[in-house]
Motif scaffolding. Sequence first.
Motif, PDB file in Angstrom:
ATOM      1  N   GLY A  56       0.607  -1.343   0.058  1.00 33.98           N
ATOM      2  CA  GLY A  56      -0.170  -0.448  -0.125  1.00 33.98           C
ATOM      3  C   GLY A  56       0.744   1.298  -0.291  1.00 33.98           C
ATOM      4  O   GLY A  56       1.579   2.035   0.067  1.00 33.98           O
ATOM      5  N   PHE A  57      -0.159   2.424   0.452  1.00 34.37           N
ATOM      6  CA  PHE A  57       1.103   3.762   0.471  1.00 34.37           C
ATOM      7  C   PHE A  57       1.602   3.847   1.108  1.00 34.37           C
ATOM      8  O   PHE A  57       1.352   3.425   2.433  1.00 34.37           O
ATOM      9  N   ASN A  58       2.824   4.233   0.863  1.00 32.62           N
ATOM     10  CA  ASN A  58       4.081   4.376   2.137  1.00 32.62           C
ATOM     11  C   ASN A  58       5.013   3.153   2.387  1.00 32.62           C
ATOM     12  O   ASN A  58       5.294   3.373   3.153  1.00 32.62           O
ATOM     13  N   GLN A  59       4.740   2.415   1.472  1.00 30.80           N
ATOM     14  CA  GLN A  59       5.050   1.273   1.475  1.00 30.80           C
ATOM     15  C   GLN A  59       6.033   1.016   1.145  1.00 30.80           C
ATOM     16  O   GLN A  59       6.696   2.148  -0.444  1.00 30.80           O
ATOM     17  N   THR A  84      -9.198  -2.948   9.602  1.00 31.96           N
ATOM     18  CA  THR A  84      -9.085  -3.346  11.256  1.00 31.96           C
ATOM     19  C   THR A  84      -8.764  -1.556  11.161  1.00 31.96           C
ATOM     20  O   THR A  84      -8.477  -1.004  12.552  1.00 31.96           O
ATOM     21  N   ASP A  85      -8.924  -0.561  10.601  1.00 29.78           N
ATOM     22  CA  ASP A  85      -9.079   0.151  10.427  1.00 29.78           C
ATOM     23  C   ASP A  85     -10.414   1.786  10.495  1.00 29.78           C
ATOM     24  O   ASP A  85     -10.011   2.455   9.540  1.00 29.78           O
ATOM     25  N   MET A  86     -11.111   1.180  10.318  1.00 35.71           N
ATOM     26  CA  MET A  86     -12.352   1.910   9.770  1.00 35.71           C
ATOM     27  C   MET A  86     -12.006   3.517  10.275  1.00 35.71           C
ATOM     28  O   MET A  86     -12.418   3.788  11.102  1.00 35.71           O
ATOM     29  N   GLY A  87     -12.766   4.577   8.510  1.00 37.91           N
ATOM     30  CA  GLY A  87     -12.770   5.378   9.047  1.00 37.91           C
ATOM     31  C   GLY A  87     -11.641   6.707   9.379  1.00 37.91           C
ATOM     32  O   GLY A  87     -11.359   7.301   9.569  1.00 37.91           O
ATOM     33  N   GLY A  88     -10.591   5.238   9.629  1.00 33.12           N
ATOM     34  CA  GLY A  88      -8.790   5.890   9.720  1.00 33.12           C
ATOM     35  C   GLY A  88      -8.282   5.583   8.693  1.00 33.12           C
ATOM     36  O   GLY A  88      -8.806   6.535   8.024  1.00 33.12           O
ATOM     37  N   GLY A  94      -3.167  -3.393  21.672  1.00 32.05           N
ATOM     38  CA  GLY A  94      -1.664  -2.779  21.725  1.00 32.05           C
ATOM     39  C   GLY A  94      -1.308  -2.207  20.122  1.00 32.05           C
ATOM     40  O   GLY A  94      -0.194  -1.531  20.500  1.00 32.05           O
ATOM     41  N   CYS A  95      -2.162  -0.891  20.047  1.00 30.58           N
ATOM     42  CA  CYS A  95      -2.342   0.000  18.689  1.00 30.58           C
ATOM     43  C   CYS A  95      -2.992   1.101  19.809  1.00 30.58           C
ATOM     44  O   CYS A  95      -4.190   1.426  20.707  1.00 30.58           O
ATOM     45  N   PRO A 116       5.090   4.447  12.178  1.00 34.54           N
ATOM     46  CA  PRO A 116       4.518   3.699  12.357  1.00 34.54           C
ATOM     47  C   PRO A 116       3.445   2.983  13.429  1.00 34.54           C
ATOM     48  O   PRO A 116       2.715   2.349  13.735  1.00 34.54           O
ATOM     49  N   ARG A 117       3.288   4.112  14.602  1.00 32.57           N
ATOM     50  CA  ARG A 117       2.660   3.722  15.843  1.00 32.57           C
ATOM     51  C   ARG A 117       1.032   4.480  15.185  1.00 32.57           C
ATOM     52  O   ARG A 117       0.196   3.677  15.820  1.00 32.57           O
ATOM     53  N   ASP A 118       1.313   5.638  14.385  1.00 31.34           N
ATOM     54  CA  ASP A 118      -0.320   5.534  13.100  1.00 31.34           C
ATOM     55  C   ASP A 118      -0.749   4.963  12.584  1.00 31.34           C
ATOM     56  O   ASP A 118      -1.850   4.076  12.500  1.00 31.34           O
ATOM     57  N   PHE A 119       0.365   4.023  12.015  1.00 30.05           N
ATOM     58  CA  PHE A 119       0.026   2.619  10.997  1.00 30.05           C
ATOM     59  C   PHE A 119      -0.493   1.987  11.634  1.00 30.05           C
ATOM     60  O   PHE A 119      -0.947   0.487  10.869  1.00 30.05           O
TER      61      PHE A 119
END
Length: 306
Positions: free
Chosen positions: A79-82, A204-208, A231-232, A241-244
């Motif tokens: 994905g993006f940023n990878q 796993t991150d709906m709306g984010g 754990g996030c 990384p924390r935000d992702f």
Amino acid sequence: MLTSGVLYLYVLLFFVIKIIYCQTSCNCDQPDSDFATGVNLVYYKCDNETSATIDYPITTPEGLLNVLEDKRVIFYIFGFNQIANDSNVQLMLKALCHGRTDNVVLLDWSRYSNGFYWTCFKNAEKIGSLFARSIQLLVKNGLDVSKIYLIGFSLGAHIAGFVGKCNKFVIPRITGLDPANPLFYLPGCYLKSTDATWIDVIHTDMGGYGTFTFMGTAEYYANGGFPPQPGCKLFGIPLSPRDFCSHERAVELYAKSKRQPKEFIAVKCSSYDDYEENECKNNLHTGIGYNALNVTGTFYFSTGAI
């Protein structure tokens, strides 16, 4: 006076309609040859933990047919940023190679996957057109369509959708791992349920960073699908990384499902509240990710920190 819940539904409906309308902007035209330079299909030999690879240009992929074994071919799109060497990408590729059950091929679009999101998104649409044409060439030269399986994470999920949109043959399965949130760029071309015979999506991150819309024929919600995942943290420095963490959890869950088939079991249910209250009417159980059954509907499952 509208309640906050009703207002939210109106806003959500507006964006869903907007996103569906914007599907008309899908363009299968091929970009110029210079754009394709450096974009490759990378075959993983899956011979050990640091598997040897062979690169094939996206515009001339036919040589890949000489190395494929007679089994399913999994194409993975990050994905993006990878980039190809990111730990999250390599985690997935090593898991897919585990047991040598499938041919494993990476769509490496590292040249265009970093930068401003709107630039990467428009480049991703061009990558999607290139990828669709590349798969078409492989099929034309002997690849069995029934053995094609596409997995895309984040923006990669939308790239995968182009193969279904831009070809006459039907892809058997696409898995979208927390597909990128269309709200970051409304006028675009997104994964939709008609892009393959069966599309399963893990949220796993709906709306984010991840979408809140239905894009598949089977939708799987880890811990309800919303951040933060176990754990996030809920917030972090944007694009860190924390935000992702919650967004990339979809990849981690799929990777673990490959290595440990019985680790996650999802239940078909009308809502997450019913799932938590053990009030699911259908009671249909299925694995997730690599082990998902060909089912339809909404499914919920629980995890701890990974």
